[in-house]
Motif scaffolding. Structure first.
Motif, PDB file in Angstrom:
ATOM      1  N   ASN B   6     -24.681  17.171 -14.112  1.00 26.53           N
ATOM      2  CA  ASN B   6     -24.553  16.939 -12.671  1.00 26.53           C
ATOM      3  C   ASN B   6     -24.045  18.169 -11.949  1.00 26.53           C
ATOM      4  N   VAL B   7     -23.050  18.804 -12.587  1.00 30.82           N
ATOM      5  CA  VAL B   7     -22.482  20.023 -11.990  1.00 30.82           C
ATOM      6  C   VAL B   7     -23.563  21.085 -11.872  1.00 30.82           C
ATOM      7  N   ALA B   8     -24.354  21.209 -12.939  1.00 31.67           N
ATOM      8  CA  ALA B   8     -25.433  22.215 -12.937  1.00 31.67           C
ATOM      9  C   ALA B   8     -26.454  21.900 -11.851  1.00 31.67           C
ATOM     10  N   ALA B   9     -26.767  20.609 -11.732  1.00 30.27           N
ATOM     11  CA  ALA B   9     -27.758  20.213 -10.715  1.00 30.27           C
ATOM     12  C   ALA B   9     -27.233  20.483  -9.312  1.00 30.27           C
ATOM     13  N   VAL B  10     -25.947  20.176  -9.117  1.00 32.23           N
ATOM     14  CA  VAL B  10     -25.339  20.429  -7.801  1.00 32.23           C
ATOM     15  C   VAL B  10     -25.339  21.929  -7.503  1.00 32.23           C
ATOM     16  N   ALA B  11     -24.999  22.701  -8.542  1.00 29.74           N
ATOM     17  CA  ALA B  11     -24.961  24.163  -8.365  1.00 29.74           C
ATOM     18  C   ALA B  11     -26.345  24.690  -8.019  1.00 29.74           C
ATOM     19  N   ALA B  12     -27.338  24.152  -8.749  1.00 30.63           N
ATOM     20  CA  ALA B  12     -28.720  24.593  -8.494  1.00 30.63           C
ATOM     21  C   ALA B  12     -29.136  24.205  -7.085  1.00 30.63           C
ATOM     22  N   GLY B  13     -28.756  22.983  -6.695  1.00 32.48           N
ATOM     23  CA  GLY B  13     -29.082  22.512  -5.357  1.00 32.48           C
ATOM     24  C   GLY B  13     -28.416  23.366  -4.296  1.00 32.48           C
ATOM     25  N   LYS B  14     -27.192  23.781  -4.599  1.00 33.52           N
ATOM     26  CA  LYS B  14     -26.442  24.613  -3.653  1.00 33.52           C
ATOM     27  C   LYS B  14     -27.112  25.984  -3.501  1.00 33.52           C
ATOM     28  N   ASP B  15     -27.586  26.511  -4.686  1.00 32.07           N
ATOM     29  CA  ASP B  15     -28.275  27.803  -4.648  1.00 32.07           C
ATOM     30  C   ASP B  15     -29.549  27.707  -3.821  1.00 32.07           C
ATOM     31  N   ASP B  16     -30.153  26.530  -3.852  1.00 30.13           N
ATOM     32  CA  ASP B  16     -31.431  26.367  -3.181  1.00 30.13           C
ATOM     33  C   ASP B  16     -31.254  25.690  -1.819  1.00 30.13           C
ATOM     34  N   GLU B  17     -30.170  26.001  -1.178  1.00 34.08           N
ATOM     35  CA  GLU B  17     -29.901  25.368   0.112  1.00 34.08           C
ATOM     36  C   GLU B  17     -30.911  25.817   1.170  1.00 34.08           C
ATOM     37  N   VAL B  18     -31.100  24.938   2.113  1.00 31.01           N
ATOM     38  CA  VAL B  18     -32.067  25.228   3.172  1.00 31.01           C
ATOM     39  C   VAL B  18     -31.362  25.969   4.309  1.00 31.01           C
ATOM     40  N   LEU B  19     -31.962  27.067   4.715  1.00 33.31           N
ATOM     41  CA  LEU B  19     -31.412  27.837   5.832  1.00 33.31           C
ATOM     42  C   LEU B  19     -32.431  27.861   6.966  1.00 33.31           C
ATOM     43  N   GLN B  20     -31.910  27.939   8.170  1.00 33.14           N
ATOM     44  CA  GLN B  20     -32.797  28.016   9.332  1.00 33.14           C
ATOM     45  C   GLN B  20     -32.851  29.452   9.846  1.00 33.14           C
ATOM     46  N   TRP B  21     -34.040  29.852  10.179  1.00 33.89           N
ATOM     47  CA  TRP B  21     -34.245  31.228  10.631  1.00 33.89           C
ATOM     48  C   TRP B  21     -34.984  31.240  11.964  1.00 33.89           C
ATOM     49  N   VAL B  22     -34.463  32.005  12.879  1.00 32.46           N
ATOM     50  CA  VAL B  22     -35.170  32.207  14.146  1.00 32.46           C
ATOM     51  C   VAL B  22     -36.152  33.355  13.928  1.00 32.46           C
ATOM     52  N   THR B  23     -37.403  33.109  14.250  1.00 29.87           N
ATOM     53  CA  THR B  23     -38.393  34.170  14.004  1.00 29.87           C
ATOM     54  C   THR B  23     -38.773  34.849  15.318  1.00 29.87           C
ATOM     55  N   PHE B  24     -38.961  36.120  15.207  1.00 35.20           N
ATOM     56  CA  PHE B  24     -39.429  36.897  16.363  1.00 35.20           C
ATOM     57  C   PHE B  24     -40.473  37.894  15.896  1.00 35.20           C
ATOM     58  N   ARG B  25     -41.218  38.397  16.842  1.00 35.27           N
ATOM     59  CA  ARG B  25     -42.288  39.333  16.478  1.00 35.27           C
ATOM     60  C   ARG B  25     -42.029  40.717  17.029  1.00 35.27           C
ATOM     61  N   LEU B  26     -42.381  41.679  16.228  1.00 36.98           N
ATOM     62  CA  LEU B  26     -42.290  43.082  16.612  1.00 36.98           C
ATOM     63  C   LEU B  26     -43.492  43.799  16.011  1.00 36.98           C
ATOM     64  N   ASN B  34     -30.941  34.819  10.719  1.00 39.29           N
ATOM     65  CA  ASN B  34     -30.207  33.580  10.466  1.00 39.29           C
ATOM     66  C   ASN B  34     -29.840  32.896  11.788  1.00 39.29           C
ATOM     67  N   VAL B  35     -30.201  31.632  11.900  1.00 36.07           N
ATOM     68  CA  VAL B  35     -29.990  30.907  13.152  1.00 36.07           C
ATOM     69  C   VAL B  35     -28.501  30.830  13.516  1.00 36.07           C
ATOM     70  N   MET B  36     -27.645  30.859  12.501  1.00 37.75           N
ATOM     71  CA  MET B  36     -26.208  30.770  12.737  1.00 37.75           C
ATOM     72  C   MET B  36     -25.663  31.991  13.478  1.00 37.75           C
ATOM     73  N   ILE B  92     -29.580  37.226  21.859  1.00 36.24           N
ATOM     74  CA  ILE B  92     -28.137  37.512  21.776  1.00 36.24           C
ATOM     75  C   ILE B  92     -27.638  37.025  20.417  1.00 36.24           C
ATOM     76  N   ILE B  93     -27.075  37.932  19.685  1.00 39.55           N
ATOM     77  CA  ILE B  93     -26.632  37.595  18.325  1.00 39.55           C
ATOM     78  C   ILE B  93     -25.165  37.975  18.130  1.00 39.55           C
ATOM     79  N   GLU B  94     -24.588  37.430  17.079  1.00 40.77           N
ATOM     80  CA  GLU B  94     -23.230  37.825  16.703  1.00 40.77           C
ATOM     81  C   GLU B  94     -23.284  38.389  15.289  1.00 40.77           C
ATOM     82  N   ALA B  95     -22.835  39.601  15.173  1.00 40.09           N
ATOM     83  CA  ALA B  95     -22.805  40.236  13.859  1.00 40.09           C
ATOM     84  C   ALA B  95     -21.607  41.168  13.803  1.00 40.09           C
ATOM     85  N   GLU B  96     -20.974  41.203  12.668  1.00 34.65           N
ATOM     86  CA  GLU B  96     -19.783  42.058  12.486  1.00 34.65           C
ATOM     87  C   GLU B  96     -18.768  41.823  13.616  1.00 34.65           C
TER      88      GLU B  96
END
Lengths: 332, 164
Positions: B6-26, B34-36, B92-96
């Protein structure tokens, strides 16, 4: 094809040939040292039968071993030197073997006796260095009929060895692993980049993909064309023209290059962009001038003689690309 | 044993977490951030140049009373500059721990990506801009280049920006 592309192709192969010439020159420089030593020994030694001949051979062998030719003592260099003997030399050797034994007729009994004993000693000579033999024969023919017999014995040994070398082609050094991997007859694919034809052995070909959408990724070298999605993975596409001929790659050439396909390298995620696929043919190992020295371009296994084009050493090429190195960088 | 699995499965699930990304074109490529780290997306407004600012700074804007520095993203990515049009946006982003704006050609969408869907970018670049690619992802046969905003500028450049 524009002049600049022609020039680029010409320069490219001129460079390749120059590199080989340098290697050949080195081999030539080695040659005269040993025959000279042999010649001196032969001239100074009176020929009075088998015993003297035996001493003579031992002395010759000693001189050969003592000769200040460090490179010649390596088997790899010996093979290269043998392969660098031109056809004329081989014909001379063959003619000596196939010619009617006119000189032997004078003293047939003595000649036969000598031949049997000398044959064993001749093996020693031929093992030491094949390149020694050509001038050595000329000297011996001038001495006496008995020595002619000995020379023929050596000839036979050397001719056999040379024929083996030429058909077997055992290139030393960097291309050894590749050549071992290939059959005596193997297939290659020829493809073109900016007028330059390159060959890749089919055993090293991962596939061919049509260029569709190549995504440019910032901060990569000029030779890195970008990434193309292929079977749900990313292919790193090399701008082959920029990679192979960086010195010739300018804006004009960049605009004239029209890539159509990606030649995949083994099972890596690297592919070479090319303009056209020429054909796939079977060639013999002996039809390739294999590289014997690492030198610059480790990605180049040799030159296909008939098509006069470079044949790729795909493993070395992948290694270079993985390290982000250019075509003229060396690994390690 | 079951707990370990179970621990391994949770760890694997945590590694494979879903992230949201804002996409832009250049310049015909799609990038994701990263949307955050994204605070808002603005239509293009007048950017006031700052004398003596570093070359990667386009200028400043007034965002509801706050001064925000806008970065020249094209220049940062080694691309040619282009004209502003109707789809140009300032993200507008926040970084560092700083709030800055990045000028992009257009903003596309927010995508969901699993960790396992993100591949490493080819590691052949030596230029500064090679460092801020976090990875790449293949989505609907389109390559999405994920940008690590914290590495968009070097430590020194972030400090310079704070003192601007």
């Amino acid at each position: 094809m524009s002049n600049s592309v022609d020039e680029a192709v010409f320069d490219y192969f001129a460079l390749l040939l120059t590199e080989e010439d340098v290697a050949d020159e080195a081999a030539k420089n080695i040659k005269p040292i040993i025959p000279h030593a042999a010649q001196t020994t032969l001239a100074a030694t009176p020929v009075k039968g088998d015993k003297v001949l035996g001493q003579q051979q031992v002395k010759l062998a000693e001189q050969l071993q003592r000769a200040p030719v460090p490179a010649a003592s390596k088997p790899s260099v010996a093979t290269k030197s043998a392969s660098s003997l031109d056809k004329r030399a081989l014909e001379q050797l063959l003619s000596a073997v196939s010619a009617p034994p006119t000189a032997q007729i004078d003293k047939p009994i003595e000649a036969v006796q000598t031949k049997t004993k000398v044959a064993d000693e001749a093996i020693v000579i031929s093992k030491i260095k094949q390149t020694v033999v050509e001038p050595q024969i000329e000297e011996k023919i001038e001495t006496s009929a008995t020595i002619k017999v000995e020379a023929k014995a050596v000839d036979e040994q050397v001719t056999e060895q040379q024929l083996e070398t030429q058909t077997g082609i055992t290139p030393p050094g960097i291309t050894e692993s590749l050549v071992e991997q290939l059959d005596e007859e193997f297939q290659v694919l020829f493809f073109k980049v900016a007028g330059l034809t390159l060959a890749v052995p089919l055993v090293s070909l991962g596939g061919i993909v049509k260029i569709e959408r190549v995504n440019h990724i910032m901060g990569r070298p000029e030779w890195y064309l970008g990434v193309q999605t292929y079977r749900e993975s990313q292919l790193n596409v090399v701008n082959s023209c920029a990679w192979v001929m960086p010195e010739k790659y300018d804006d004009t050439l960049a605009q004239s290059v029209d890539y159509q396909y990606i030649v995949l390298l083994e099972d890596s995620n690297w592919g070479l962009a090319c303009e056209s696929l020429v054909n796939s043919v079977k060639i013999l190992k002996s039809e390739v001038n294999w590289r014997t020295k690492a030198g610059k371009r480790p990605w180049l296994a040799g030159v296909v003689k008939e098509q006069m084009c470079g044949i790729l050493h795909v493993q070395a090429l992948i290694e270079l690309l993985n390290l982000g190195l250019g075509s003229q960088d060396s690994i390690g | 044993m079951a707990d370990a699995k179970n621990v391994a499965a949770v760890a694997a699930g945590k590694d494979d977490e879903v992230l949201q990304w804002v996409t832009f074109r250049l310049d015909n490529e799609t990038y994701g951030i990263n949307v955050m780290q994204v605070q808002e997306v603005l239509r293009y407004t007048e950017i006031a140049p700052v004398p003596g600012a570093p070359h990667y700074v386009l200028g400043i804007i007034n965002l509801r009373g706050n001064v925000v520095t806008v970065i020249d993203t094209r220049s940062r990515f080694g691309l040619m500059s282009s004209d502003v049009d109707d789809s140009t946006r300032i993200v507008i982003i926040e970084a560092e721990k700083q709030v800055i704006g990045i000028l992009v050609d257009s903003v596309a969408e927010v995508v969901y990506l699993r960790g396992s869907e993100i591949d490493n970018a080819p590691n052949v670049g030596t230029e500064e801009s090679a460092k801020f690619i976090q990875g790449v992802s293949n989505r609907d046969n389109e390559l999405l280049i994920l940008v690590d905003l914290d590495k968009l500028l070097s430590d020194e450049e972030w400090m310079d920006l704070a003192q601007l």
